[in-house]
Motif scaffolding. Structure first.
Motif, PDB file in Angstrom:
ATOM      1  N   ARG A 180      34.294 -48.014  27.410  1.00  0.00           N
ATOM      2  CA  ARG A 180      33.585 -46.859  27.933  1.00  0.00           C
ATOM      3  C   ARG A 180      32.425 -46.493  27.010  1.00  0.00           C
ATOM      4  O   ARG A 180      32.439 -46.800  25.815  1.00  0.00           O
ATOM      5  CB  ARG A 180      34.527 -45.661  28.072  1.00  0.00           C
ATOM      6  N   ILE A 181      31.425 -45.813  27.593  1.00  0.00           N
ATOM      7  CA  ILE A 181      30.312 -45.322  26.784  1.00  0.00           C
ATOM      8  C   ILE A 181      30.838 -44.329  25.758  1.00  0.00           C
ATOM      9  O   ILE A 181      31.649 -43.454  26.071  1.00  0.00           O
ATOM     10  CB  ILE A 181      29.246 -44.668  27.674  1.00  0.00           C
ATOM     11  N   ARG A 182      30.366 -44.447  24.539  1.00  0.00           N
ATOM     12  CA  ARG A 182      30.816 -43.571  23.460  1.00  0.00           C
ATOM     13  C   ARG A 182      29.932 -42.320  23.450  1.00  0.00           C
ATOM     14  O   ARG A 182      28.816 -42.332  22.935  1.00  0.00           O
ATOM     15  CB  ARG A 182      30.726 -44.319  22.128  1.00  0.00           C
ATOM     16  N   TRP A 183      30.479 -41.221  24.001  1.00  0.00           N
ATOM     17  CA  TRP A 183      29.696 -39.995  24.156  1.00  0.00           C
ATOM     18  C   TRP A 183      29.773 -39.062  22.956  1.00  0.00           C
ATOM     19  O   TRP A 183      28.904 -38.202  22.790  1.00  0.00           O
ATOM     20  CB  TRP A 183      30.170 -39.226  25.400  1.00  0.00           C
ATOM     21  N   TRP A 184      30.832 -39.168  22.149  1.00  0.00           N
ATOM     22  CA  TRP A 184      31.034 -38.145  21.123  1.00  0.00           C
ATOM     23  C   TRP A 184      29.870 -38.036  20.123  1.00  0.00           C
ATOM     24  O   TRP A 184      29.566 -36.924  19.671  1.00  0.00           O
ATOM     25  CB  TRP A 184      32.372 -38.352  20.399  1.00  0.00           C
ATOM     26  N   PRO A 185      29.173 -39.140  19.763  1.00  0.00           N
ATOM     27  CA  PRO A 185      28.030 -38.936  18.852  1.00  0.00           C
ATOM     28  C   PRO A 185      26.932 -38.071  19.480  1.00  0.00           C
ATOM     29  O   PRO A 185      26.322 -37.236  18.808  1.00  0.00           O
ATOM     30  CB  PRO A 185      27.537 -40.355  18.580  1.00  0.00           C
ATOM     31  N   ALA A 186      26.694 -38.285  20.788  1.00  0.00           N
ATOM     32  CA  ALA A 186      25.668 -37.487  21.456  1.00  0.00           C
ATOM     33  C   ALA A 186      26.065 -36.017  21.506  1.00  0.00           C
ATOM     34  O   ALA A 186      25.236 -35.122  21.262  1.00  0.00           O
ATOM     35  CB  ALA A 186      25.417 -38.013  22.860  1.00  0.00           C
ATOM     36  N   VAL A 187      27.333 -35.761  21.814  1.00  0.00           N
ATOM     37  CA  VAL A 187      27.810 -34.373  21.855  1.00  0.00           C
ATOM     38  C   VAL A 187      27.693 -33.735  20.478  1.00  0.00           C
ATOM     39  O   VAL A 187      27.265 -32.580  20.341  1.00  0.00           O
ATOM     40  CB  VAL A 187      29.263 -34.325  22.364  1.00  0.00           C
ATOM     41  N   THR A 188      28.042 -34.496  19.453  1.00  0.00           N
ATOM     42  CA  THR A 188      27.940 -33.980  18.081  1.00  0.00           C
ATOM     43  C   THR A 188      26.490 -33.651  17.726  1.00  0.00           C
ATOM     44  O   THR A 188      26.194 -32.595  17.144  1.00  0.00           O
ATOM     45  CB  THR A 188      28.498 -35.008  17.085  1.00  0.00           C
ATOM     46  N   ILE A 189      25.587 -34.551  18.083  1.00  0.00           N
ATOM     47  CA  ILE A 189      24.158 -34.313  17.804  1.00  0.00           C
ATOM     48  C   ILE A 189      23.683 -33.051  18.511  1.00  0.00           C
ATOM     49  O   ILE A 189      22.984 -32.217  17.922  1.00  0.00           O
ATOM     50  CB  ILE A 189      23.324 -35.529  18.247  1.00  0.00           C
ATOM     51  N   LEU A 190      24.077 -32.890  19.775  1.00  0.00           N
ATOM     52  CA  LEU A 190      23.638 -31.718  20.533  1.00  0.00           C
ATOM     53  C   LEU A 190      24.208 -30.428  19.959  1.00  0.00           C
ATOM     54  O   LEU A 190      23.507 -29.413  19.842  1.00  0.00           O
ATOM     55  CB  LEU A 190      24.038 -31.865  21.998  1.00  0.00           C
ATOM     56  N   ILE A 191      25.489 -30.450  19.595  1.00  0.00           N
ATOM     57  CA  ILE A 191      26.110 -29.233  19.043  1.00  0.00           C
ATOM     58  C   ILE A 191      25.476 -28.867  17.700  1.00  0.00           C
ATOM     59  O   ILE A 191      25.108 -27.711  17.468  1.00  0.00           O
ATOM     60  CB  ILE A 191      27.636 -29.431  18.885  1.00  0.00           C
ATOM     61  N   LEU A 192      25.332 -29.868  16.802  1.00  0.00           N
ATOM     62  CA  LEU A 192      24.735 -29.589  15.500  1.00  0.00           C
ATOM     63  C   LEU A 192      23.280 -29.150  15.648  1.00  0.00           C
ATOM     64  O   LEU A 192      22.799 -28.253  14.944  1.00  0.00           O
ATOM     65  CB  LEU A 192      24.830 -30.817  14.598  1.00  0.00           C
ATOM     66  N   GLY A 193      22.565 -29.785  16.575  1.00  0.00           N
ATOM     67  CA  GLY A 193      21.176 -29.397  16.811  1.00  0.00           C
ATOM     68  C   GLY A 193      21.074 -27.971  17.321  1.00  0.00           C
ATOM     69  O   GLY A 193      20.211 -27.205  16.882  1.00  0.00           O
ATOM     70  N   ALA A 194      21.968 -27.610  18.259  1.00  0.00           N
ATOM     71  CA  ALA A 194      21.949 -26.244  18.794  1.00  0.00           C
ATOM     72  C   ALA A 194      22.277 -25.228  17.706  1.00  0.00           C
ATOM     73  O   ALA A 194      21.644 -24.164  17.623  1.00  0.00           O
ATOM     74  CB  ALA A 194      22.942 -26.133  19.949  1.00  0.00           C
ATOM     75  N   LEU A 195      23.242 -25.551  16.860  1.00  0.00           N
ATOM     76  CA  LEU A 195      23.584 -24.641  15.761  1.00  0.00           C
ATOM     77  C   LEU A 195      22.423 -24.489  14.789  1.00  0.00           C
ATOM     78  O   LEU A 195      22.115 -23.380  14.334  1.00  0.00           O
ATOM     79  CB  LEU A 195      24.830 -25.158  15.018  1.00  0.00           C
ATOM     80  N   GLY A 236      13.853 -29.750  17.248  1.00  0.00           N
ATOM     81  CA  GLY A 236      13.957 -30.278  18.611  1.00  0.00           C
ATOM     82  C   GLY A 236      13.538 -31.732  18.683  1.00  0.00           C
ATOM     83  O   GLY A 236      14.188 -32.548  19.349  1.00  0.00           O
ATOM     84  N   GLY A 237      12.456 -32.075  17.995  1.00  0.00           N
ATOM     85  CA  GLY A 237      12.018 -33.468  17.959  1.00  0.00           C
ATOM     86  C   GLY A 237      13.034 -34.368  17.285  1.00  0.00           C
ATOM     87  O   GLY A 237      13.283 -35.499  17.734  1.00  0.00           O
ATOM     88  N   LEU A 238      13.628 -33.868  16.193  1.00  0.00           N
ATOM     89  CA  LEU A 238      14.643 -34.667  15.493  1.00  0.00           C
ATOM     90  C   LEU A 238      15.853 -34.928  16.376  1.00  0.00           C
ATOM     91  O   LEU A 238      16.402 -36.050  16.399  1.00  0.00           O
ATOM     92  CB  LEU A 238      15.065 -33.942  14.214  1.00  0.00           C
ATOM     93  N   VAL A 239      16.288 -33.922  17.132  1.00  0.00           N
ATOM     94  CA  VAL A 239      17.422 -34.103  18.050  1.00  0.00           C
ATOM     95  C   VAL A 239      17.111 -35.182  19.083  1.00  0.00           C
ATOM     96  O   VAL A 239      17.955 -36.052  19.374  1.00  0.00           O
ATOM     97  CB  VAL A 239      17.774 -32.763  18.728  1.00  0.00           C
TER      98      VAL A 239
END
Length: 513
Positions: A9-24, A48-51
C-alpha cells in the motif's frame, strides 16, 4: 490505486506527518508576537514552500506508489505550475510583503494624457496650495482651509475625474490650479503638470531615466516641489530638474553620478530653503546631502557622509538652532543650512528603510520612527556653553513603527500607522494608548482635528483621533488597487494616485473660511 504492483500500500504516514508538523509550525509563527509583520509573513510563505517541497520528495522517493503514478502526479504539478506562470504575472507586494498577482491578459490602460488648457471656469483661487511633499509645512498637517464634513452618507465625496497615469510612487504638488507629479513611461521619467479640476495635461517634461525592481515596482518615488513659479523634481536615479511652472520649460538639470543607488532608488523630495534646493544623495566623503542654487543649479554646498534612506530632508529649528535634518539609513544627521556642516549625528536602528519625516513636538524635542521592527524614539537637543548641540534619548518604543508613511502630533499624542494599524502613543513616556483600525500601509494627513487616511486598499477614511479611542467617521472608495502614494489636499480638493491611476476627489465641507 492505493497499492503498488508488488501489493504494498501507499505509505501515507510521512505525508500526514509533514502536513501536521507544517500546520503546527505555521500556527506557531502566526500566533507568536512579532516585531515585524513582514518577517512573519515571509516566514509563513517560506514554511508553506518547504511543506510543498517535502511533500513532493515524499511522493517521489518514499510513497511506494507505482512509478507511473508518481511521475504522472509530478508532471501534473509541473504542468499546473507552468499554466499558472503563463496566466499570472507578479505585480509586486503589499506593504506586509504578501505577493500580488494579476492575470497576464489584463491590459494596462494607455497613459497618454489628453492635453488641454487650464480650466478657468471652476478655478477657485482661494484654495490653499499644497506645494510639496506632505503639504505646506512638510509635516502632514493641514491647518488652513475649509472644515471637512464628518457625514459622508448624506453628502458623499465626488470624484471629479479619474484617469490612467504612468508608474510612480510619487504624490502631487499643487499651486493654484496646477498639479505636478511624476510618472514612468518606458525608459523615460516624465514630470507632468495637470489642470487640477479637469485632469487635462498642461505640459510634460521627458528625460531618459528608469528605475525598477521586482518588489519595489518601477518609476520615480519622490514628490516634486513647487516654489517661486518653478518646479523641482528629483528622479529615482538621481536626476534633479528645475522647470518653469507655467510652461514646463527646463531651466537647469543636474544628474548625480552615485557610487551606488539606494536599494529602492532615490525617494527623498526636494527641500527649498532660502536660495537653495536640497536633496539627499547619500554618498560618502562629505557628499551625503547636496544644496544647489535655485538660480542656476550650481552646487552651493554638500556635507555629511551617511548613506541615504527614503525620508526627505526637513528644515527644523531645535534648541533655537535652524538646521536641515536628514533621516538617513543608519543615522540621523543635522546640517548647518548655510554651509552643510554636520551639527550633530545620532545612530538609528539598522540597515532598514527609513521613510517617515521627523516630527517636532517641542522647542527642543523631535520624534523619529521607522518600520521593520525598529519603532520610534523621542530625542531632546541641548546646547552646551560653547554652543555645541548634544542629543539624548528620552524614551524609545516599538509601539509606533511607521513603515511607508509619516505620523502626526496633536495635543501631546502622536498618531500614525503602526505597521498598517492606526495607533496612538503618549508623548510623555512612549506608552501606547490604543491600536485599532487596519488601514494597511497607506498615508495620512491631519486636517484640522480629523485624520484623513488614504488606505492601502484605495479607500479614503475619516477618523477622529482621541487618546481614549479612535472614532471612524466615514469612508469612501476611490481605487481598487494598492495605494501607497501620498495624497495632496488643496481646500476641498483631494488628489490621490496609485502607480496606475490618478483621481481628483471633491470632499464635502461644512465651513469655508
Amino acid at each position: 490505486m492505493n497499492e503498488t504492483s508488488a501489493g504494498r500500500r501507499i505509505r501515507w504516514w510521512p505525508a500526514v506527518t509533514i502536513l501536521i508538523l507544517g500546520a503546527l509550525a505555521l500556527l506557531i509563527v502566526r500566533l507568536a508576537p512579532a516585531a515585524q509583520i513582514q518577517a512573519r509573513n515571509l516566514a509563513m510563505l517560506g514554511l508553506g514552500g518547504l511543506v510543498l517541497v517535502l511533500l513532493m520528495l515524499w511522493w517521489l522517493l518514499a510513497s511506494r506508489a507505482p512509478w507511473r503514478l508518481r511521475l504522472g502526479v509530478v508532471l501534473g504539478v509541473l504542468a499546473l505550475g507552468v499554466a499558472l506562470r503563463a496566466s499570472l504575472r507578479f505585480r509586486g507586494v503589499t506593504g506586509d510583503m504578501l505577493p500580488i498577482f494579476e492575470p497576464r491578459w489584463t491590459q494596462r490602460a494607455a497613459t497618454t494624457l489628453e492635453k488641454g488648457a487650464p480650466h478657468a471656469a471652476l478655478d477657485d483661487s482661494g484654495r490653499p496650495d499644497f506645494p510639496q511633499y506632505l503639504g505646506p509645512q512638510r509635516n502632514a498637517v493641514i491647518d488652513a482651509g475649509p472644515v471637512l464634513a464628518r457625514d459622508w452618507k448624506s453628502e458623499p465625496p465626488q470624484i471629479l475625474w479619474r484617469q490612467p497615469i504612468g508608474a510612480a510612487w510619487s504624490g502631487c504638488a499643487i499651486a493654484g490650479n496646477r498639479a505636478v507629479t511624476f510618472e514612468q513611461r518606458g525608459e523615460s521619467e516624465v514630470v507632468v503638470c495637470l489642470d487640477v479640476l479637469t485632469g487635462k495635461l498642461l505640459w510634460e517634461h521627458v528625460y531618459p531615466a528608469r528605475y525598477a525592481s521586482a518588489l519595489g515596482g518601477e518609476g520615480p518615488r519622490s514628490t516634486p516641489t513647487i516654489a517661486g513659479g518653478r518646479v523641482f523634481a528629483f528622479g529615482a536615479t538621481g536626476t534633479l530638474t528645475c522647470l518653469d511652472l507655467a510652461t514646463g520649460q527646463r531651466i537647469w538639470q543636474r544628474t548625480q553620478t552615485p557610487e551606488g543607488l539606494p536599494e529602492w532608488g532615490y525617494a527623498g523630495s526636494p527641500l527649498i530653503y532660502e536660495d537653495n534646493v536640497i536633496v539627499s544623495v547619500g554618498q560618502p566623503d562629505g557628499k551625503s546631502l547636496f544644496a544647489y542654487r535655485l538660480a542656476d543649479g550650481e552646487v552651493a554646498w554638500h556635507g555629511g557622509s551617511q548613506p541615504a534612506a527614503y525620508a526627505s530632508p526637513a528644515f527644523l529649528t531645535l534648541a533655537g538652532v535652524p538646521q536641515i535634518v536628514s533621516f538617513n539609513l543608519v543615522a540621523i544627521t543635522a546640517h548647518d543650512p548655510g554651509t552643510g556642516a554636520v551639527l550633530w549625528e545620532y545612530p538609528w536602528g539598522r540597515r532598514q528603510p527609513c521613510v517617515a519625516q521627523p516630527v517636532v513636538v517641542g522647542a527642543d524635542r523631535v520624534v523619529f520612527s521607522s518600520g521593520y521592527g525598529i519603532g520610534c524614539e523621542l530625542l531632546e537637543l541641548q546646547r552646551d556653553p560653547a554652543g555645541k548641540l548634544g542629543v539624548q534619548s528620552l524614551w524609545k518604543t516599538i509601539s509606533m513603527k511607521a513603515k511607508l508613511t509619516s505620523f502626526v502630533h496633536r495635543d501631546g499624542y502622536i498618531y500614525g500607522l503602526d505597521d498598517s494599524i492606526l495607533a496612538c502613543v503618549d508623548l510623555r513616556d512612549g506608552s501606547r494608548k490604543w491600536k485599532a483600525g487596519r488601514y494597511g500601509h497607506g498615508q495620512l494627513l491631519l486636517v484640522g482635528d480629523v485624520l484623513l487616511i488614504t488606505a492601502e486598499s484605495g479607500e479614503i477614511v475619516l477618523v477622529e483621533p482621541k487618546p481614549e479611542a479612535p472614532m471612524e467617521l466615514a469612508r469612501f472608495r476611490v481605487f481598487d488597487s494598492k495605494t501607497w502614494n501620498p495624497p495632496a489636499l488643496s481646500g476641498d480638493i483631494l488628489l490621490m494616485r496609485t502607480d496606475r491611476e490618478i483621481a481628483c476627489v471633491r470632499l464635502p465641507v461644512t465651513k469655508i473660511p
